[in-house]
Design a protein around this motif. Structure first.
Motif, PDB file in Angstrom:
ATOM      1  N   CYS A   4      51.261  88.094  -9.758  1.00  0.00           N
ATOM      2  CA  CYS A   4      51.666  88.664 -10.417  1.00  0.00           C
ATOM      3  C   CYS A   4      50.548  89.720 -10.822  1.00  0.00           C
ATOM      4  CB  CYS A   4      52.779  88.558 -11.516  1.00  0.00           C
ATOM      5  SG  CYS A   4      53.425  89.779 -12.819  1.00  0.00           S
ATOM      6  N   GLU A   6      50.835  91.684 -13.396  1.00  0.00           N
ATOM      7  CA  GLU A   6      50.861  91.837 -14.939  1.00  0.00           C
ATOM      8  C   GLU A   6      50.579  90.737 -15.437  1.00  0.00           C
ATOM      9  OE1 GLU A   6      52.116  94.782 -16.292  1.00  0.00           O
ATOM     10  OE2 GLU A   6      51.612  95.594 -14.324  1.00  0.00           O
ATOM     11  N   CYS A   7      50.760  89.303 -15.222  1.00  0.00           N
ATOM     12  CA  CYS A   7      50.683  88.166 -15.951  1.00  0.00           C
ATOM     13  C   CYS A   7      50.041  87.005 -15.066  1.00  0.00           C
ATOM     14  CB  CYS A   7      51.822  87.830 -16.473  1.00  0.00           C
ATOM     15  SG  CYS A   7      53.198  86.990 -15.345  1.00  0.00           S
ATOM     16  N   CYS A  26      58.209  88.649 -10.114  1.00  0.00           N
ATOM     17  CA  CYS A  26      57.583  87.537 -11.094  1.00  0.00           C
ATOM     18  C   CYS A  26      58.628  87.023 -11.866  1.00  0.00           C
ATOM     19  CB  CYS A  26      56.691  88.166 -12.026  1.00  0.00           C
ATOM     20  SG  CYS A  26      55.823  87.136 -13.207  1.00  0.00           S
ATOM     21  N   CYS A  29      57.495  87.109 -16.136  1.00  0.00           N
ATOM     22  CA  CYS A  29      57.582  88.316 -16.707  1.00  0.00           C
ATOM     23  C   CYS A  29      58.677  89.154 -16.399  1.00  0.00           C
ATOM     24  CB  CYS A  29      56.233  88.967 -16.984  1.00  0.00           C
ATOM     25  SG  CYS A  29      55.724  89.854 -15.534  1.00  0.00           S
TER      26      CYS A  29
HETATM   27 ZN    ZN Z   1      54.425  88.486 -14.112  1.00  0.00          ZN
END
Ligand code: ZN
Length: 193
Positions: A4, A6-7, A26, A29
């Motif tokens: 991911c 983002e995370c 994901c 998140c």
């Molecule tokens: Zn994520």
């Protein structure tokens, strides 16, 4: 895609609720990472002298298809228009300044998730020079086009459309038109980056 953006958690390929396709999701998140086609934009720089038309081609200095001839083209960037992209790629790969004319070819290449678009253009001067992604840049008359050494099918199709339209113009039977085409998977070559 493995992680991911983002995370950094590993993503899973699943069909989200209310969707019809598998997406990278994901499970940490909840971000759904949509992937959509990329635009490859180029120009067809023309130089006309004494009634004879020549087109500017670049010989690729990078893989895929290093050493093969192409029209100046590349991936469209965020925050630019398609015609901006065509002019930028022409400056970067061929060191050439152009005046953008009409959109000339739009070719879908669904199996590699790309749409290729080429603009007709007028070369403004002859001070072109190979950029870092090109080994060589030169003008070609129709009889000189290295058809066996063209980098990608979308370039071959666009050049064929060009010379067909130029012939129609010469014989008074037509003008430049917008050409569209959908390529199928049997063209296995990778597409320019
Ligand atoms: Zn994520």
């Amino acid at each position: 895609m493995k992680f991911c953006s983002e995370c950094a958690h590993p993503v899973s390929l699943i069909t989200p609720p209310d969707d019809t396709r598998e997406r990278f999701v994901c499970t940490n998140c909840g971000t759904i990472h949509y992937q959509n086609p990329k635009m490859v934009i180029g120009s067809i720089p023309l130089w006309e002298q004494d009634g004879e038309v020549q087109v500017l081609l670049c010989r690729r200095a990078i893989e895929p298809r290093r050493g093969y001839w192409t029209l100046p083209a590349g991936f469209m960037e965020n925050e630019e228009s398609t015609s901006d992209a065509a002019a930028r790629e022409t400056e970067e790969e061929a060191g050439a300044r152009i005046e953008i004319r009409q959109l000339f070819s739009l070719i879908n290449v669904p199996h590699v998730h790309q749409v290729h678009m080429f603009y007709l253009a007028t070369l403004l001067d002859l001070d072109y020079a190979a950029g870092v992604e090109s080994l060589e840049v030169r003008l070609f008359r129709e009889s000189e086009i290295p058809w066996d050494d063209i980098s990608f099918p979308t370039i071959t199709h666009t050049l064929k459309f060009l010379f067909e339209d130029l012939e129609k113009l010469r014989s008074g039977k037509g003008d430049f038109e917008l050409h569209t085409k959908d390529l199928k998977r049997h063209f296995r070559e990778p597409i320019p980056t």
